[in-house]
Write a protein that holds these residues in place. Structure first.
Motif, short mmCIF file in Angstrom:
data_model
loop_
_atom_site.label_atom_id
_atom_site.label_comp_id
_atom_site.label_asym_id
_atom_site.label_seq_id
_atom_site.Cartn_x
_atom_site.Cartn_y
_atom_site.Cartn_z
N GLY A 1 -7.65 -4.97 1.09
CA GLY A 1 -8.20 -5.36 -0.21
C GLY A 1 -7.19 -5.29 -1.34
O GLY A 1 -6.09 -4.77 -1.17
N VAL A 2 -7.62 -5.84 -2.47
CA VAL A 2 -6.74 -5.93 -3.63
C VAL A 2 -7.48 -5.39 -4.85
O VAL A 2 -8.65 -5.73 -5.06
CB VAL A 2 -6.36 -7.41 -3.90
CG1 VAL A 2 -5.59 -7.54 -5.20
CG2 VAL A 2 -5.56 -7.98 -2.75
N GLN A 3 -6.82 -4.53 -5.62
CA GLN A 3 -7.42 -4.09 -6.88
C GLN A 3 -6.46 -4.41 -8.02
O GLN A 3 -5.29 -4.04 -7.97
CB GLN A 3 -7.72 -2.58 -6.83
CG GLN A 3 -8.51 -2.12 -8.04
CD GLN A 3 -9.06 -0.72 -7.86
OE1 GLN A 3 -9.71 -0.42 -6.86
NE2 GLN A 3 -8.81 0.14 -8.83
N LEU A 4 -6.96 -5.14 -9.01
CA LEU A 4 -6.13 -5.56 -10.14
C LEU A 4 -6.77 -5.09 -11.44
O LEU A 4 -7.99 -4.94 -11.52
CB LEU A 4 -6.01 -7.09 -10.18
CG LEU A 4 -5.49 -7.81 -8.95
CD1 LEU A 4 -5.60 -9.32 -9.15
CD2 LEU A 4 -4.06 -7.43 -8.66
N ARG A 5 -5.93 -4.93 -12.45
CA ARG A 5 -6.40 -4.53 -13.77
C ARG A 5 -6.06 -5.65 -14.76
O ARG A 5 -4.94 -6.15 -14.75
CB ARG A 5 -5.68 -3.24 -14.17
CG ARG A 5 -5.95 -2.74 -15.58
CD ARG A 5 -5.20 -1.44 -15.81
NE ARG A 5 -5.74 -0.40 -14.95
CZ ARG A 5 -6.72 0.44 -15.31
NH1 ARG A 5 -7.24 0.36 -16.52
NH2 ARG A 5 -7.16 1.35 -14.47
N MET A 6 -7.03 -6.03 -15.58
CA MET A 6 -6.79 -7.05 -16.61
C MET A 6 -7.00 -6.40 -17.98
O MET A 6 -8.11 -5.98 -18.30
CB MET A 6 -7.74 -8.24 -16.44
CG MET A 6 -7.49 -9.34 -17.46
SD MET A 6 -8.61 -10.76 -17.28
CE MET A 6 -10.09 -10.13 -18.09
N PRO A 7 -5.95 -6.33 -18.80
CA PRO A 7 -6.12 -5.75 -20.13
C PRO A 7 -7.05 -6.61 -20.99
O PRO A 7 -7.15 -7.82 -20.77
CB PRO A 7 -4.70 -5.77 -20.72
CG PRO A 7 -3.79 -6.08 -19.58
CD PRO A 7 -4.58 -6.80 -18.56
N VAL B 1 -2.24 -6.47 -13.69
CA VAL B 1 -1.45 -5.36 -13.16
C VAL B 1 -2.03 -5.01 -11.79
O VAL B 1 -3.24 -4.85 -11.64
CB VAL B 1 -1.55 -4.13 -14.09
CG1 VAL B 1 -0.77 -2.96 -13.53
CG2 VAL B 1 -1.07 -4.49 -15.50
N ILE B 2 -1.13 -4.92 -10.78
CA ILE B 2 -1.61 -4.61 -9.43
C ILE B 2 -1.82 -3.10 -9.28
O ILE B 2 -0.92 -2.32 -9.58
CB ILE B 2 -0.58 -5.08 -8.38
CG1 ILE B 2 -0.40 -6.59 -8.48
CG2 ILE B 2 -1.02 -4.68 -6.98
CD1 ILE B 2 0.81 -7.10 -7.74
N GLU B 3 -3.01 -2.71 -8.84
CA GLU B 3 -3.26 -1.28 -8.60
C GLU B 3 -3.26 -0.97 -7.12
O GLU B 3 -2.97 0.14 -6.71
CB GLU B 3 -4.61 -0.89 -9.21
CG GLU B 3 -4.63 -1.10 -10.71
CD GLU B 3 -5.58 -0.16 -11.42
OE1 GLU B 3 -6.67 0.08 -10.88
OE2 GLU B 3 -5.21 0.32 -12.50
N ARG B 4 -3.66 -1.95 -6.33
CA ARG B 4 -3.67 -1.78 -4.88
C ARG B 4 -3.56 -3.16 -4.26
O ARG B 4 -4.18 -4.11 -4.77
CB ARG B 4 -5.00 -1.13 -4.46
CG ARG B 4 -5.18 -1.08 -2.97
CD ARG B 4 -6.58 -0.64 -2.57
NE ARG B 4 -6.76 -0.95 -1.16
CZ ARG B 4 -7.86 -0.71 -0.48
NH1 ARG B 4 -8.91 -0.18 -1.07
NH2 ARG B 4 -7.94 -1.03 0.79
#
Lengths: 133, 162
Positions: free
Chosen positions: B39-45, B31-34
């Motif tokens: 820069g890039v911030q991603l979330r991995m469940p 899931v893309i957060e930023r």
């Protein structure tokens, strides 16, 4: 440790099952394994090549097995890794060899190579450090 | 100054990158957060398939390495406007503590320097579990090619289902 015992241990690790590799050769200093290409290993959606992280994970998995004390000991703790990507990870069965460079009382260094058809033309090389205590 | 056009393009690239993902990147359920040029911030469940223990409580370090590698890729894509291709040259990851949590994993990566041929990336990984302790740090270098007919154009042509 015997090959079948190591494979049985691998089969109990969810992530190793996800990678889907088989150990083919084991001795005191080295482990060899093969990993058939799967759709879930793809990294680049345009080229259908291996994900670099899958290649690193495969090498880390067999590197950790080389320094496993015995079959019931906890897995060695990975400290860090460096991987050089030398050639494209084209779809195909990936081979990997992990060799112990040094095994001290607390720290072990393990070197790995991954290749498709020719070990002389590696796809990647890795160096892994593990904490054994 | 970042223009509105840049912001829109970044958002579009990030959406395409996730929607056209295959293999491991789609398995990770990111899931893309930023996602912008900085820069890039991603979330991995949490995913039990990525665990190292039978009780499925500890993630294998390799999946964090893979997550960093992927995130570097997207960060390069956003930071280098005319990027055509990229290949990871090398990747280093330090595992700072065991990844023993079922919380979501969050990764931040940035391309902190780009030249004609090389992009340098740096990133970190933590659990979204309150104290946000870092579990890994990584850095990587990429061989890139730049010019007309960028990766962005190629992916746009390929469409969302390619």
């Amino acid at each position: 440790m015997k090959l079948l015992d190591i494979q049985a241990r691998c089969d109990r690790v969810p992530f190793f099952r996800h990678l889907g590799f088989s150990v083919t050769e084991v001795n005191d200093m080295q482990i060899l394994a093969i990993m058939p290409f799967e759709q879930r290993h793809i990294g680049n959606p345009m080229l259908d090549t291996y994900h670099g992280g899958i290649i690193a994970s495969f090498m880390e998995a067999i590197a950790s097995l080389t320094v496993l004390g015995d079959l019931n000991s906890p897995p060695p703790k990975p400290v860090n890794l460096t991987v050089d990507y030398l050639r494209p990870g084209l779809p195909g069965t990936l081979n990997a060899r992990a060799s112990i460079l040094r095994r001290g009382r607390r720290i072990a260094s393990v070197e790995t190579t991954a290749w498709l058809d020719d070990e002389g033309k590696p796809v990647a090389k890795g160096l892994f450090h593990f904490l054994l205590v | 100054m970042t223009s509105t056009k840049d912001v829109e393009k970044s958002a579009m690239i990030a959406r395409m990158w996730v929607s056209q993902a295959k293999g491991l990147i789609s398995e990770m359920g990111l899931v893309i957060e930023r996602a912008d040029q900085k820069g890039v911030q991603l979330r991995m469940p949490f995913n039990p398939d990525f665990c190292v223990d039978e009780a499925k409580t500890i993630l294998h370090g390799g999946i964090l390495t893979a997550l960093l590698d992927s995130t570097f890729g997207l960060a390069n894509f956003l930071a280098v406007d005319d990027i055509q291709t990229m290949a990871t040259l090398d990747l280093r990851v330090d595992y700072l503590r065991p990844a023993s949590s079922r919380a979501d994993v969050v990764v931040f990566a940035e391309c902190y320097r780009k030249t004609r041929h090389i992009a340098f990336g740096s990133g970190k990984v933590w659990f979204d579990n309150g104290d946000c302790e870092e579990v890994a740090r990584g850095s990587a270098t990429f061989a890139i090619t730049r010019g007309k007919g960028s990766l962005f154009d190629t992916m746009k042509k390929a469409g969302p289902s390619a």
